[in-house]
Design a protein around this motif. Structure first.
Motif, PDB file in Angstrom:
ATOM      1  N   THR A 258       0.826  -1.208   0.000  1.00  0.00           N
ATOM      2  CA  THR A 258       0.000   0.000   0.000  1.00  0.00           C
ATOM      3  C   THR A 258       0.857   1.254   0.000  1.00  0.00           C
ATOM      4  O   THR A 258       1.981   1.260   0.499  1.00  0.00           O
TER       5      THR A 258
ATOM      6  N   GLU B   4      -2.939   5.496   0.661  1.00  0.00           N
ATOM      7  CA  GLU B   4      -3.894   4.442   0.980  1.00  0.00           C
ATOM      8  C   GLU B   4      -3.921   4.150   2.470  1.00  0.00           C
ATOM      9  O   GLU B   4      -4.985   3.900   3.051  1.00  0.00           O
TER      10      GLU B   4
ATOM     11  N   GLU C 266      -5.309   6.730  -6.794  1.00  0.00           N
ATOM     12  CA  GLU C 266      -4.113   5.905  -6.878  1.00  0.00           C
ATOM     13  C   GLU C 266      -3.128   6.551  -7.837  1.00  0.00           C
ATOM     14  O   GLU C 266      -3.525   7.160  -8.834  1.00  0.00           O
TER      15      GLU C 266
ATOM     16  N   ARG D 142      -0.937   5.893 -10.652  1.00  0.00           N
ATOM     17  CA  ARG D 142      -0.638   4.948 -11.726  1.00  0.00           C
ATOM     18  C   ARG D 142      -0.178   5.772 -12.922  1.00  0.00           C
ATOM     19  O   ARG D 142      -1.004   6.357 -13.630  1.00  0.00           O
TER      20      ARG D 142
ATOM     21  N   ASP E 282     -11.132  10.056  -1.572  1.00  0.00           N
ATOM     22  CA  ASP E 282     -10.925   8.813  -2.304  1.00  0.00           C
ATOM     23  C   ASP E 282     -12.292   8.321  -2.754  1.00  0.00           C
ATOM     24  O   ASP E 282     -13.327   8.844  -2.347  1.00  0.00           O
TER      25      ASP E 282
END
Length: 310
Positions: A2, A6, A188, A190, A243
């Motif tokens: 994580t 997170e 997230e 990415r 989130d």
């Protein structure tokens, strides 16, 4: 494995993410959301209401800010510059001009006729110059089609106006339509696919015949223990999104919905999102439908069409 973000989401106390009008008022502000109140790192939003002849002093601290008229006009004095903001009658009557105020500065906001002004902010590292944003230069998009049609005023989108961290746009949704759809998220990191952004939604609902309108907003968890909101929203309400999948924002029939999105994150200033895997297919239906003929709700220059998710 994580990420730090997170872990913070998992450990964050479960407090109310929906802030009804007046519940987050503080001092001179009708709405005052800062990183401490939101329990995150960067994004802020304030709404200040000035009486005729009223003056407000903003100390920017570690954040950059944009002064955006919601109703009325004002003069912004900052960093040796004076910006005259013509403003607008309401968020439903047209695109507004705005002023960018850098970190580590003072700004004086004065309004001869009075008005309501949003202060969208983000903690940042670079100190950029104070600048004026003319209304005619704000890119306006018509996104989606059919009952997913909406209008986006990209006054401080990541690719339209330079800030260090702050991203901010306005969305107008005709009564009966859904926006922020399909549900999407940005929680997230990415690279090239999704960026981490804390987001604030600030709502105003069009009155019709003296009757106040309402809408609905949904945030669903993208991970165990994540943000979960189903709120009836009215003018002056805000929803915090640290989130999760957010959308739809639903405008009740007969009442157009406005929301101001304020975002910032720890990485490169970019808006990269992931669609909810159960609902992203709706995009494939849009080319066969017409954009809602009620859009644009006003007629600024530079209107473009784009299929997007907000």
């Amino acid at each position: 494995m994580t990420t730090d973000h997170e872990e913070r989401v998992r450990e964050r106390p479960r407090h109310r993410w929906h802030l009804p009008a007046g519940s987050a008022a503080e001092g001179p502000y009708a709405l005052d959301i800062d990183p401490k109140r939101a329990d995150w790192d960067r994004s802020s939003l304030r709404v200040v209401e000035l009486r005729p002849g009223g003056v407000h002093t903003l100390v920017t601290g570690e954040s950059e800010w944009i002064v955006l008229p919601l109703t009325g006009g004002c003069t912004v004095h900052t960093s040796g510059e004076i910006f005259e903001l013509l403003g607008r009658e309401s968020v439903f009557s047209g695109v507004s001009d705005f002023a960018y105020v850098p970190r580590d500065a003072h700004a004086q906001i004065a309004s001869g006729a009075g008005g309501r002004f949003a202060l969208a902010g983000a903690k940042c590292e670079r100190r950029l110059p104070a600048r004026y944003g003319p209304a005619p230069e704000v890119p306006v998009e018509l996104r989606g089609s059919g009952t997913c049609s909406r209008q986006v005023n990209n006054f401080a989108a990541a690719d339209t106006f330079e800030c260090d961290r702050l991203i901010a746009v306005e969305v107008l949704t005709p009564g009966g339509n859904w926006s922020s759809y399909p549900p999407h998220k940005h929680d997230e990191h990415r690279p090239g696919a999704e960026s981490v952004l804390e987001e604030i939604y600030y709502f105003e609902i069009e009155e019709r015949g003296g009757t106040a309108g309402f809408g609905y907003h949904r945030v669903s968890p993208s991970r165990p223990g994540g943000t979960d909101v189903l709120a009836e929203v009215r003018s002056g309400d805000a929803v915090l999104i640290p989130d999760g999948w957010h959308g739809p924002s639903i405008a009740a029939p007969g009442h157009s919905m406005y929301y101001l999105n304020v975002m910032a994150g720890p990485g490169q200033r970019e808006w990269l999102i992931s669609d909810h895997p159960d609902h992203g297919w709706i995009r494939d239906t849009w080319p066969a439908q017409l954009v809602d003929p009620r859009l644009p709700l006003h007629g600024p220059s530079g209107i473009s069409g784009q299929e997007a998710s907000r």
